[in-house]
Enzyme design. Structure first.
Site, PDB file in Angstrom:
ATOM      1  NE  ARG A 300     -15.339 -16.838  14.266  1.00 42.45           N
ATOM      2  CZ  ARG A 300     -14.458 -16.809  13.262  1.00 42.45           C
ATOM      3  NH1 ARG A 300     -14.877 -16.829  12.018  1.00 42.45           N
ATOM      4  NH2 ARG A 300     -13.165 -16.755  13.513  1.00 42.45           N
ATOM      5  NE  ARG A 336     -17.134 -19.934  18.269  1.00 41.19           N
ATOM      6  CZ  ARG A 336     -16.393 -18.873  17.937  1.00 41.19           C
ATOM      7  NH1 ARG A 336     -15.079 -18.934  18.062  1.00 41.19           N
ATOM      8  NH2 ARG A 336     -16.941 -17.788  17.458  1.00 41.19           N
ATOM      9  CD  GLU A 435     -11.153 -19.730  21.989  1.00 41.23           C
ATOM     10  OE1 GLU A 435     -10.929 -19.095  20.943  1.00 41.23           O
ATOM     11  OE2 GLU A 435     -12.299 -19.968  22.384  1.00 41.23           O
ATOM     12  CG  ASN A 458      -8.200 -15.747  15.203  1.00 44.93           C
ATOM     13  OD1 ASN A 458      -7.181 -15.875  14.551  1.00 44.93           O
ATOM     14  ND2 ASN A 458      -9.407 -15.913  14.689  1.00 44.93           N
ATOM     15  NE  ARG A 469      -9.873 -11.910  18.110  1.00 47.01           N
ATOM     16  CZ  ARG A 469     -10.588 -13.023  17.957  1.00 47.01           C
ATOM     17  NH1 ARG A 469     -10.620 -13.922  18.939  1.00 47.01           N
ATOM     18  NH2 ARG A 469     -11.223 -13.269  16.852  1.00 47.01           N
ATOM     19  CB  CYS A 506     -10.353 -23.075  13.420  1.00 50.14           C
ATOM     20  SG  CYS A 506     -10.678 -22.661  15.134  1.00 50.14           S
TER      21      CYS A 506
HETATM   22  C1  PEP Z   1      -9.925 -18.092  17.536  1.00 49.31           C
HETATM   23  O1  PEP Z   1      -9.984 -17.523  18.629  1.00 49.31           O
HETATM   24  O2  PEP Z   1      -8.856 -18.387  16.975  1.00 49.31           O
HETATM   25  C2  PEP Z   1     -11.147 -18.433  16.797  1.00 49.31           C
HETATM   26  C3  PEP Z   1     -11.072 -19.161  15.711  1.00 49.31           C
HETATM   27  O3  PEP Z   1     -12.326 -17.961  17.224  1.00 49.31           O
HETATM   28  P1  PEP Z   1     -12.811 -16.444  17.093  1.00 49.31           P
HETATM   29  O4  PEP Z   1     -11.937 -15.760  16.084  1.00 49.31           O
HETATM   30  O5  PEP Z   1     -14.233 -16.528  16.691  1.00 49.31           O
HETATM   31  O6  PEP Z   1     -12.614 -15.950  18.490  1.00 49.31           O
HETATM   32 MG    MG Z   2     -11.778 -17.443  19.766  1.00 53.79          MG
END
Ligand code: PEP
Ligand code: MG
Length: 591
Positions: A300, A336, A435, A458, A469, A506
């Site tokens: 990140r 990323r 995502e 996520n 989230r 991930c």
């Molecule tokens: C996700 O969205 O699963 C991810 C890995 O990225 P982040 O948690 O940084 O949004």
């Molecule tokens: Mg993400």
């Protein structure tokens, strides 16, 4: 709510100890004015307090740089900038001169005005700025009112679990690890500045617990489980036993880490898995490698911009990427591009307040609209390709055209680099995070333009279920094992295989034992998790058979509810993995 409090995971690890309630806040400022003759003196006093605070903050920043690293130290920059901010300084001086307020009263008024202005937005990054503002306000007022500096969080004697409404960067950085065993707060998210420091300091922490600071009695013990975002107040004998068992297991793993790190992540029946690490900061790369990572599945890059008042130079970015590639010179490193917006945005972008930041101007959308920000990042990443196996990962892609546009920009920047004689390796790969349901459901089209997919579970869970989230109140609805989620994972895995491109995962789901098992069963053979989770995930991989995972995944895909999905997986994993010893959030719901 009972003793078990669900919040947001902020810093990994588990801890148990007596609760230490920490109340810090803005001290009461007496309602006083001064006669005209003392006005100059009060202005002087204010400037002197400012200079003193700047010196203290610089000291904290330098110590943080030495102890934790340059990136962490930068967390104190916004406060230093605020101290010199024209609005703050001139506003305070004006209140002293025009209203004859004392220096503390004038400063408090001015800061409260700014606070009220910022509070009109619900954007979580602004909330972080408010936290910085409060940190500074407390520091300067303590000086002006001749109060002792706040900061003793250690209580007396042995270690404790700090419980507070919220923390600040300066309080956190002063924590002595041997005495602060864990942290539990009402407010705060993973991107809060103090949360970043807690992670760097390896202190387990859970935030977003809503009202834990009001619920504690004061003489109880608490267990903080920073991996799953759970705090147990006044734990029962059984809960203590589970804690001790898990702790013993973690310690055993830690002792066995060098050996475990050398073992291959391969299933009992011989399926090799690529196990990589998610990094938030370049400094984590070495620990990731020592924990057995075979590359970085998600690097990140928001640390380069969040909380900063100016854009990062290309050179600084290049150095950060190179730092990670130096640790993993022959393994893939997925960098990323900026995932700004949502819960993180830099001050210099002056992002408008949005009603729905997670559905707003975010990630690739921000970058494609801000080429002054994006081009230097692409150039820095391209230059980094000269040092290893770089894969460029685009966040929140919804549309083929976004990938096509990035390819055009990359081609242009390659051309510039060539002309300048800057080395880079044209063999890098470009792909996207899947995502959103939009990306998952038209993965076939995206696959034609991508060299790989990475499942960002996520966000995929958040967008599929329409569950924020970061909203602790909805944590029980945020379920990665919802049939609608796992069917998308399956779809993307199949599309990737048919297209001959790698599909990795991930999101945090990959670090839950049942999540690992499911992903393997769905045909995903590359996983990336935060580095502290690597030993657990490797252990799961080495304890299961890929054939069993596939059979369980088939059953899970036919299951009608999240609970049935979890049950199908738990039955499939059977005795191979003792789930009670692991800290996976969903696996724990069974124990
Ligand atoms: C996700 O969205 O699963 C991810 C890995 O990225 P982040 O948690 O940084 O949004
Ligand atoms: Mg993400």
């Amino acid at each position: 709510m009972g003793r078990i409090c669900e919040g947001l995971p902020i810093s990994e690890g588990i801890a148990i100890g007596p609760v230490l309630q920490v109340r810090w806040g803005v001290p009461e400022v007496p309602h006083e004015t001064v006669p005209e003759s003392r006005v100059d003196e009060e202005v002087e006093r204010f400037h002197a307090a400012r200079a003193w605070a700047a010196e203290r903050l610089e000291g904290v920043r330098d110590r943080t740089a030495k102890r934790l690293g340059a990136m962490e130290a930068r967390i104190f920059d916004p406060q230093l900038l605020m101290l010199d901010d024209v609005e703050v300084v001139e506003g305070t001086v004006r209140y002293i001169r025009e209203n004859h307020l004392t220096a503390p009263r004038a400063f408090e008024w001015r800061m409260l005005e700014l606070q009220a202005r910022w509070m009109r937005t619900s954007n979580p990054m602004v909330l972080d700025r408010l936290n910085d503002l409060e940190d500074l306000l407390v520091r300067v007022l303590h000086r002006l009112l001749d109060l002792p500096e706040p900061g003793d969080l250690t209580g007396d004697g042995a270690g404790a679990i700090v419980v507070a409404r919220n923390l600040t960067p300066s309080l956190t950085v002063q924590m002595d690890h041997s005495r602060v065993l864990g942290i539990a707060t009402d407010l705060g998210t993973r991107t809060s500045h103090w949360a970043i420091l807690a992670r760097s300091m390896d202190i387990p922490a859970v935030g977003g617990l809503v009202d834990i600071s009001r619920r504690i009695v004061g003489n109880e013990d608490a267990i903080v489980d920073g991996r799953v975002g759970r705090v147990i107040l006044d734990p029962s004998e059984r809960e203590r036993a589970v804690f001790v068992e898990r702790k013993v297991r973690i310690r055993a793993w830690e002792d066995g880490l060098p050996e475990l790190a050398r073992l291959d992540p391969v299933t009992l029946d011989g399926q090799p898995i690529a196990l990589r690490a998610n990094l938030d900061l370049p400094g984590e790369a070495v620990r990731a490698r020592d924990h057995g990572a075979e590359g970085v599945g998600l690097f990140r890059t928001e640390f380069l911009v969040v909380g900063r008042s100016s854009m990062p130079e290309e050179e600084e970015q290049y150095e950060s990427y190179r730092q990670v590639l130096a640790v993993f010179p022959r393994q893939p490193v997925f960098i990323r591009t900026y995932d700004l917006g949502g819960d993180k945005f830099p001050m210099f972008l002056h992002m408008p307040a949005e009603e729905n930041p997670f559905l707003g101007w975010r990630a690739i959308r921000v970058c494609l609209d801000n080429l002054d920000l994006f081009r230097p990042q692409l150039r820095a990443v391209l230059r980094a390709t000269a040092h290893g196996d770089v894969r460029i990962l685009l966040p929140l892609v919804n549309d083929v055209e976004e990938v096509v546009r990035v390819r055009e920009l990359l081609a242009e920047e390659e051309e510039h680099l060539r002309r300048e004689g800057q080395p880079f390796s044209p063999g890098y790969k470009l792909g996207c995070l899947v995502e959103t349901p939009a990306a998952a459901l038209h993965a076939v089209e995206l696959a034609r333009h991508c060299d790989f997919f990475s499942l960002g579970t996520n966000d995929l869970v958040q967008y599929t279920l329409a569950v924020d989230r970061t909203n602790a109140r909805l944590a029980h609805l945020y379920n990665a094992f919802h049939p609608a989620v796992i069917r998308q994972l399956h779809l993307v895995s199949r599309v990737g295989r048919a297209a001959g491109i790698e599909v990795s995962a991930c999101g945090e789901m990959a670090s839950d034992p049942l999540g690992t098992f499911l992903l393997l069963g769905l045909g995903i053979t590359a996983l990336s998790v935060s580095w502290p989770s690597l030993p657990e995930v490797k252990k799961v991989i080495r304890s299961v058979r890929i054939e069993d995972a596939r059979a369980a995944a088939r059953k899970a895909l036919a299951a009608p509810t999240p609970r049935d999905v979890i049950r199908a997986l738990a039955n499939g994993i059977g005795e191979a993995v003792d789930l009670s010893g692991f800290s996976g959030r969903w696996s724990q719901s069974l124990t």
